[in-house]
Design a protein around this motif. Structure first.
Motif, mmCIF file in Angstrom:
data_model
loop_
_atom_site.group_PDB
_atom_site.id
_atom_site.type_symbol
_atom_site.label_atom_id
_atom_site.label_comp_id
_atom_site.label_asym_id
_atom_site.label_seq_id
_atom_site.Cartn_x
_atom_site.Cartn_y
_atom_site.Cartn_z
ATOM 1 N N MET A 1 -20.611 27.593 -16.268
ATOM 2 C CA MET A 1 -21.024 28.398 -15.139
ATOM 3 C C MET A 1 -21.974 29.506 -15.579
ATOM 4 O O MET A 1 -23.039 29.665 -15.032
ATOM 5 C CB MET A 1 -19.771 28.931 -14.444
ATOM 6 C CG MET A 1 -19.936 30.133 -13.573
ATOM 7 S SD MET A 1 -21.054 29.871 -12.215
ATOM 8 C CE MET A 1 -21.034 31.461 -11.486
ATOM 9 N N ALA A 2 -21.593 30.277 -16.588
ATOM 10 C CA ALA A 2 -22.429 31.400 -17.028
ATOM 11 C C ALA A 2 -23.758 30.900 -17.566
ATOM 12 O O ALA A 2 -24.812 31.454 -17.243
ATOM 13 C CB ALA A 2 -21.695 32.211 -18.087
ATOM 14 N N ARG A 3 -23.723 29.859 -18.376
ATOM 15 C CA ARG A 3 -24.961 29.311 -18.947
ATOM 16 C C ARG A 3 -25.899 28.849 -17.847
ATOM 17 O O ARG A 3 -27.092 29.180 -17.837
ATOM 18 C CB ARG A 3 -24.632 28.155 -19.896
ATOM 19 C CG ARG A 3 -25.859 27.455 -20.448
ATOM 20 C CD ARG A 3 -25.500 26.249 -21.284
ATOM 21 N NE ARG A 3 -24.785 25.221 -20.577
ATOM 22 C CZ ARG A 3 -25.337 24.357 -19.717
ATOM 23 N NH1 ARG A 3 -26.623 24.417 -19.430
ATOM 24 N NH2 ARG A 3 -24.600 23.425 -19.140
ATOM 25 N N ALA A 4 -25.366 28.107 -16.902
ATOM 26 C CA ALA A 4 -26.181 27.590 -15.806
ATOM 27 C C ALA A 4 -26.727 28.720 -14.939
ATOM 28 O O ALA A 4 -27.878 28.678 -14.504
ATOM 29 C CB ALA A 4 -25.358 26.626 -14.967
ATOM 30 N N ALA A 5 -25.910 29.736 -14.694
ATOM 31 C CA ALA A 5 -26.349 30.863 -13.878
ATOM 32 C C ALA A 5 -27.527 31.592 -14.530
ATOM 33 O O ALA A 5 -28.373 32.152 -13.836
ATOM 34 C CB ALA A 5 -25.195 31.828 -13.640
ATOM 35 N N LEU A 6 -27.584 31.562 -15.844
ATOM 36 C CA LEU A 6 -28.683 32.193 -16.569
ATOM 37 C C LEU A 6 -29.886 31.271 -16.718
ATOM 38 O O LEU A 6 -30.915 31.678 -17.249
ATOM 39 C CB LEU A 6 -28.215 32.628 -17.961
ATOM 40 C CG LEU A 6 -27.247 33.801 -17.996
ATOM 41 C CD1 LEU A 6 -26.665 33.969 -19.392
ATOM 42 C CD2 LEU A 6 -27.946 35.078 -17.560
ATOM 43 N N SER A 59 -12.657 41.880 -9.236
ATOM 44 C CA SER A 59 -13.771 40.980 -8.989
ATOM 45 C C SER A 59 -13.809 40.695 -7.493
ATOM 46 O O SER A 59 -12.890 41.048 -6.764
ATOM 47 C CB SER A 59 -13.620 39.671 -9.785
ATOM 48 O OG SER A 59 -12.550 38.909 -9.300
ATOM 49 N N LEU A 60 -14.836 40.052 -7.048
ATOM 50 C CA LEU A 60 -14.956 39.781 -5.614
ATOM 51 C C LEU A 60 -13.811 38.923 -5.077
ATOM 52 O O LEU A 60 -13.361 39.108 -3.962
ATOM 53 C CB LEU A 60 -16.298 39.115 -5.304
ATOM 54 C CG LEU A 60 -17.530 39.969 -5.607
ATOM 55 C CD1 LEU A 60 -18.801 39.181 -5.335
ATOM 56 C CD2 LEU A 60 -17.515 41.255 -4.799
ATOM 57 N N LYS A 61 -13.331 37.988 -5.863
ATOM 58 C CA LYS A 61 -12.275 37.079 -5.429
ATOM 59 C C LYS A 61 -10.921 37.407 -6.052
ATOM 60 O O LYS A 61 -9.933 36.756 -5.769
ATOM 61 C CB LYS A 61 -12.647 35.633 -5.778
ATOM 62 C CG LYS A 61 -13.955 35.186 -5.191
ATOM 63 C CD LYS A 61 -13.760 34.562 -3.855
ATOM 64 C CE LYS A 61 -15.125 34.100 -3.364
ATOM 65 N NZ LYS A 61 -15.123 33.412 -2.154
ATOM 66 N N GLY A 62 -10.870 38.374 -6.964
ATOM 67 C CA GLY A 62 -9.609 38.781 -7.556
ATOM 68 C C GLY A 62 -9.137 37.974 -8.745
ATOM 69 O O GLY A 62 -8.087 38.247 -9.290
ATOM 70 N N GLY A 63 -9.912 36.972 -9.185
ATOM 71 C CA GLY A 63 -9.491 36.151 -10.310
ATOM 72 C C GLY A 63 -10.493 36.178 -11.442
ATOM 73 O O GLY A 63 -11.487 36.888 -11.397
ATOM 74 N N PRO A 64 -10.216 35.405 -12.480
ATOM 75 C CA PRO A 64 -11.136 35.363 -13.617
ATOM 76 C C PRO A 64 -12.467 34.758 -13.208
ATOM 77 O O PRO A 64 -12.526 33.932 -12.294
ATOM 78 C CB PRO A 64 -10.414 34.498 -14.639
ATOM 79 C CG PRO A 64 -9.374 33.758 -13.897
ATOM 80 C CD PRO A 64 -9.063 34.552 -12.663
ATOM 81 N N GLY A 65 -13.528 35.165 -13.859
ATOM 82 C CA GLY A 65 -14.839 34.623 -13.542
ATOM 83 C C GLY A 65 -15.934 35.279 -14.339
ATOM 84 O O GLY A 65 -15.683 35.946 -15.337
#
Length: 69
Positions: A1-6, A59-65
């Protein structure tokens, strides 16, 4: 997720973290990795603007991310 977001490829992240692209691919597919390898990957992503949000942290959803700054 992080790699793709970048917008990074597996090869890009591997180079940035000084690990093999196959190591990145294996880890992203749920494979095991040394703690030192995970730290290198995390540092490479954080250097480029990722913030890792742990379980229980705000976080916006309250969980890890992950969020980008």
């Amino acid at each position: 997720m992080a790699r793709a977001a970048l917008g990074m490829s597996i090869v890009d992240l591997g180079k940035a973290a000084s690990v093999r692209a196959a190591t990145v691919s294996n880890f992203e597919s749920g494979g095991e990795a040394y703690a030192s390898t995970i730290a290198k990957l995390q540092t490479a992503l954080e250097t480029r603007g990722c913030v890792f949000v742990g379980n229980g942290e705000v976080s916006l959803k309250g969980g890890p991310g992950v969020r980008l700054l």
